[in-house]
Design an enzyme around this catalytic site. Structure first.
Site, PDB file in Angstrom:
ATOM      1  CG  HIS A  17      -1.932  -1.015   1.317  1.00 32.86           C
ATOM      2  ND1 HIS A  17      -2.093  -1.809   2.432  1.00 32.86           N
ATOM      3  CD2 HIS A  17      -2.879  -1.424   0.431  1.00 32.86           C
ATOM      4  CE1 HIS A  17      -3.095  -2.655   2.232  1.00 32.86           C
ATOM      5  NE2 HIS A  17      -3.585  -2.439   1.018  1.00 32.86           N
ATOM      6  CE  LYS A  41     -12.718  -6.822   1.348  1.00 37.89           C
ATOM      7  NZ  LYS A  41     -11.529  -6.163   0.788  1.00 37.89           N
ATOM      8  NE  ARG A  95      -2.491  -8.312  -4.235  1.00 39.46           N
ATOM      9  CZ  ARG A  95      -3.441  -8.135  -3.341  1.00 39.46           C
ATOM     10  NH1 ARG A  95      -3.185  -7.488  -2.242  1.00 39.46           N
ATOM     11  NH2 ARG A  95      -4.638  -8.616  -3.505  1.00 39.46           N
ATOM     12  CB  SER A 133      -4.371  -6.609   4.240  1.00 44.43           C
ATOM     13  OG  SER A 133      -3.829  -5.355   3.929  1.00 44.43           O
TER      14      SER A 133
END
Length: 164
Positions: A17, A41, A95, A133
């Site tokens: 990030h 989440k 990514r 994460s």
């Protein structure tokens, strides 16, 4: 003024990030980091904790670049958040190819909702491409060393949170 919005849950903020934030600063005059309030989440850190972590991590970037970073929690549609903060650009990090498929759908929907907001993709630095994460939290939960993926204050926050 070019205003960019970099959205995410940032649970926790990672070196990936931070890489995207630093590079986004070269593209915009003001970078708004949109911290998503995504109850589905089930974040490890509260919204307030995530905002504080990002603000702390970005203080050095602001001092070094002289740019402007604003941290903005949001719970509405991403495109509405962009409109709320006056962003003409949504910045997304990629990514891998798997990210692209999801992001491609998001861009299409956002363009249908507001064609004046562009989306810019920044590829994560090769050294940071595997960082997610979710994986950082899993490694930390299982007692692994996450110091290559997050900053020391985030390692400390993860350690403290998982100790509870």
């Amino acid at each position: 003024m070019r205003i960019g919005l970099y959205p995410g849950t940032f649970d926790p903020v990672t070196l990936g990030h931070i890489d995207i934030i630093q590079r986004a600063m070269a593209l915009v005059d003001r970078l708004v980091i949109g911290v998503a309030i995504n109850r589905d989440k089930g974040p490890l850190f509260t919204l307030e904790e995530r905002v504080a972590m990002i603000e702390a991590e970005c203080a050095e970037i602001v001092a070094r670049t002289g740019g402007e970073i604003v941290v903005h929690p949001f719970e509405n549609l991403l495109i509405n958040c962009a409109q709320d903060v006056g962003a003409g650009i949504i910045i997304r990090g990629l990514r891998a190819v798997a990210d692209f498929e999801y992001e491609f759908q998001m861009v299409g929907m956002n363009r249908a909702l507001d064609s004046s907001v562009e989306t810019v993709f920044l590829m994560a630095d090769a050294r940071r491409q595997a960082i997610a994460s979710k994986l950082v939290k899993e490694i930390a939960r299982l007692g692994g060393d996450v110091s290559r993926f997050v900053t020391p204050p985030v390692v400390e926050a993860l350690t403290e949170r998982l100790r509870r």
